[in-house]
Design a protein around this motif. Structure first.
Motif, PDB file in Angstrom:
ATOM      1  N   ASN A 270      -0.304  -5.884   4.210  1.00 17.97           N
ATOM      2  CA  ASN A 270       0.192  -5.377   2.927  1.00 17.97           C
ATOM      3  C   ASN A 270      -0.148  -6.350   1.806  1.00 17.97           C
ATOM      4  O   ASN A 270      -0.801  -5.987   0.838  1.00 17.97           O
ATOM      5  CB  ASN A 270       1.713  -5.190   2.948  1.00 17.97           C
ATOM      6  N   THR A 271       0.366  -7.579   1.944  1.00 18.54           N
ATOM      7  CA  THR A 271       0.180  -8.599   0.916  1.00 18.54           C
ATOM      8  C   THR A 271      -0.037  -9.954   1.577  1.00 18.54           C
ATOM      9  O   THR A 271       0.282 -10.141   2.756  1.00 18.54           O
ATOM     10  CB  THR A 271       1.411  -8.704  -0.013  1.00 18.54           C
ATOM     11  N   VAL A 272      -0.543 -10.877   0.776  1.00 15.94           N
ATOM     12  CA  VAL A 272      -0.689 -12.262   1.214  1.00 15.94           C
ATOM     13  C   VAL A 272      -0.052 -13.129   0.140  1.00 15.94           C
ATOM     14  O   VAL A 272      -0.390 -13.016  -1.037  1.00 15.94           O
ATOM     15  CB  VAL A 272      -2.175 -12.636   1.403  1.00 15.94           C
ATOM     16  N   GLU A 273       0.883 -13.957   0.557  1.00 14.19           N
ATOM     17  CA  GLU A 273       1.582 -14.860  -0.359  1.00 14.19           C
ATOM     18  C   GLU A 273       1.386 -16.275   0.143  1.00 14.19           C
ATOM     19  O   GLU A 273       2.035 -16.685   1.099  1.00 14.19           O
ATOM     20  CB  GLU A 273       3.059 -14.497  -0.435  1.00 14.19           C
ATOM     21  N   GLY A 274       0.460 -17.000  -0.487  1.00 16.93           N
ATOM     22  CA  GLY A 274       0.132 -18.343  -0.020  1.00 16.93           C
ATOM     23  C   GLY A 274      -0.484 -18.258   1.359  1.00 16.93           C
ATOM     24  O   GLY A 274      -1.523 -17.632   1.544  1.00 16.93           O
ATOM     25  N   SER A 275       0.189 -18.847   2.348  1.00 24.40           N
ATOM     26  CA  SER A 275      -0.331 -18.783   3.719  1.00 24.40           C
ATOM     27  C   SER A 275       0.405 -17.747   4.564  1.00 24.40           C
ATOM     28  O   SER A 275       0.195 -17.658   5.769  1.00 24.40           O
ATOM     29  CB  SER A 275      -0.241 -20.156   4.380  1.00 24.40           C
ATOM     30  N   THR A 276       1.260 -16.932   3.934  1.00 22.94           N
ATOM     31  CA  THR A 276       2.018 -15.914   4.655  1.00 22.94           C
ATOM     32  C   THR A 276       1.330 -14.561   4.542  1.00 22.94           C
ATOM     33  O   THR A 276       1.054 -14.090   3.434  1.00 22.94           O
ATOM     34  CB  THR A 276       3.456 -15.803   4.109  1.00 22.94           C
ATOM     35  N   ILE A 277       1.066 -13.951   5.687  1.00 20.31           N
ATOM     36  CA  ILE A 277       0.471 -12.614   5.732  1.00 20.31           C
ATOM     37  C   ILE A 277       1.582 -11.621   6.039  1.00 20.31           C
ATOM     38  O   ILE A 277       2.208 -11.691   7.090  1.00 20.31           O
ATOM     39  CB  ILE A 277      -0.627 -12.530   6.822  1.00 20.31           C
ATOM     40  N   ASN A 278       1.849 -10.716   5.103  1.00 17.90           N
ATOM     41  CA  ASN A 278       2.856  -9.674   5.305  1.00 17.90           C
ATOM     42  C   ASN A 278       2.149  -8.406   5.765  1.00 17.90           C
ATOM     43  O   ASN A 278       1.200  -7.954   5.115  1.00 17.90           O
ATOM     44  CB  ASN A 278       3.607  -9.409   3.997  1.00 17.90           C
ATOM     45  N   PHE A 279       2.624  -7.851   6.878  1.00 19.29           N
ATOM     46  CA  PHE A 279       1.980  -6.657   7.422  1.00 19.29           C
ATOM     47  C   PHE A 279       3.016  -5.642   7.870  1.00 19.29           C
ATOM     48  O   PHE A 279       4.191  -5.976   8.051  1.00 19.29           O
ATOM     49  CB  PHE A 279       1.048  -7.017   8.589  1.00 19.29           C
ATOM     50  N   HIS A 280       2.569  -4.425   8.038  1.00 19.82           N
ATOM     51  CA  HIS A 280       3.413  -3.390   8.643  1.00 19.82           C
ATOM     52  C   HIS A 280       2.650  -2.842   9.852  1.00 19.82           C
ATOM     53  O   HIS A 280       1.445  -3.115  10.003  1.00 19.82           O
ATOM     54  CB  HIS A 280       3.760  -2.270   7.648  1.00 19.82           C
ATOM     55  N   TYR A 281       3.353  -2.119  10.692  1.00 22.77           N
ATOM     56  CA  TYR A 281       2.696  -1.560  11.875  1.00 22.77           C
ATOM     57  C   TYR A 281       3.173  -0.142  12.096  1.00 22.77           C
ATOM     58  O   TYR A 281       4.265   0.240  11.681  1.00 22.77           O
ATOM     59  CB  TYR A 281       2.972  -2.419  13.119  1.00 22.77           C
ATOM     60  N   GLU A 282       2.325   0.623  12.732  1.00 22.04           N
ATOM     61  CA  GLU A 282       2.646   2.014  13.082  1.00 22.04           C
ATOM     62  C   GLU A 282       1.824   2.394  14.305  1.00 22.04           C
ATOM     63  O   GLU A 282       0.790   1.770  14.573  1.00 22.04           O
ATOM     64  CB  GLU A 282       2.380   2.946  11.906  1.00 22.04           C
ATOM     65  N   PRO A 283       2.278   3.408  15.044  1.00 23.55           N
ATOM     66  CA  PRO A 283       1.486   3.834  16.201  1.00 23.55           C
ATOM     67  C   PRO A 283       0.086   4.228  15.769  1.00 23.55           C
ATOM     68  O   PRO A 283      -0.108   4.831  14.719  1.00 23.55           O
ATOM     69  CB  PRO A 283       2.257   5.050  16.729  1.00 23.55           C
ATOM     70  N   ARG A 284      -0.892   3.820  16.571  1.00 26.17           N
ATOM     71  CA  ARG A 284      -2.278   4.151  16.254  1.00 26.17           C
ATOM     72  C   ARG A 284      -2.465   5.656  16.367  1.00 26.17           C
ATOM     73  O   ARG A 284      -1.994   6.295  17.283  1.00 26.17           O
ATOM     74  CB  ARG A 284      -3.243   3.433  17.200  1.00 26.17           C
ATOM     75  N   SER A 285      -3.156   6.235  15.374  1.00 23.89           N
ATOM     76  CA  SER A 285      -3.346   7.690  15.390  1.00 23.89           C
ATOM     77  C   SER A 285      -4.599   8.060  16.145  1.00 23.89           C
ATOM     78  O   SER A 285      -5.491   7.370  16.370  1.00 23.89           O
ATOM     79  CB  SER A 285      -3.422   8.274  14.003  1.00 23.89           C
TER      80      SER A 285
END
Length: 190
Positions: free
Chosen positions: A175-190
């Motif tokens: 989703n976003t990157v803040e400094g060295s932090t990677i923010n992500f979301h997950y969902e079942p692969r379609s």
């Protein structure tokens, strides 16, 4: 200082180290574009050798993270073409950081690049297991991800989660990157 003479034949190349100051040097690629009698016509594109890139990444990560950086090990140098990437491992005290260096702009002999965080495959798996445990209340037995997760919005990686008799494949998306932090979301692969 050039590694070798420039041979007057179209397409031939050499590399030269250009030192601008104690902490700023680069290694342009000099390529023959044509001959005009005994005059060699050439063009230069910026590049960093592996050693120069390691120094640049150490300096940039140290400044950005506010930590003392030990040895940096890059897999290659960096060619001065927009979109070119190189990967480096950074020793930041007790922590090993993975970084992706991506060229964002090239103008004449100058190039700009971003140093982006990367979660290694093991880090992605561990982080995902922690996240699933905090949401579900029980830690799945395993996570097996297909690779690293680069810190650029929209980048993805697939992970297979085993929880008892159930196996689920999740797609993680940055989703976003803040400094060295990677923010992500997950969902079942379609």
């Amino acid at each position: 200082t050039c590694q070798e003479d420039l041979v007057g034949e179209v397409g031939k190349t050499t590399r030269c180290e250009v030192v601008m100051g104690p902490t700023n040097s680069f290694e342009p690629v000099v390529r023959v574009t044509g001959m005009d009698g005994s005059t060699i016509n050439y063009e230069m594109t910026p590049a960093l050798s592996k050693g120069q890139l390691q120094e640049a990444v150490a300096r940039l990560v140290s400044d950005a993270e506010g930590v003392r950086v030990g040895p940096v090990s890059c897999e290659s140098g960096l060619e001065g073409k927009v979109g070119a990437v190189a990967y480096c491992d950074v020793n930041a005290g007790e922590v090993q950081l993975r970084r992706m260096v991506e060229v964002t702009n090239v103008k004449e002999l100058m190039m700009n690049f971003d140093v982006l965080p990367v979660l290694t495959q093991a880090q992605v798996e561990s982080t995902l297991l922690d996240e699933l445990e905090s949401q579900v209340g029980q830690r799945p037995e395993s996570a097996d991800c297909s690779g690293e997760l680069e810190g650029k919005p929209g980048k993805t990686v697939d992970c297979t989660i085993v929880a008892g008799p159930e196996t689920t494949v999740l797609t993680l998306t940055v989703n976003t990157v803040e400094g060295s932090t990677i923010n992500f979301h997950y969902e079942p692969r379609s």
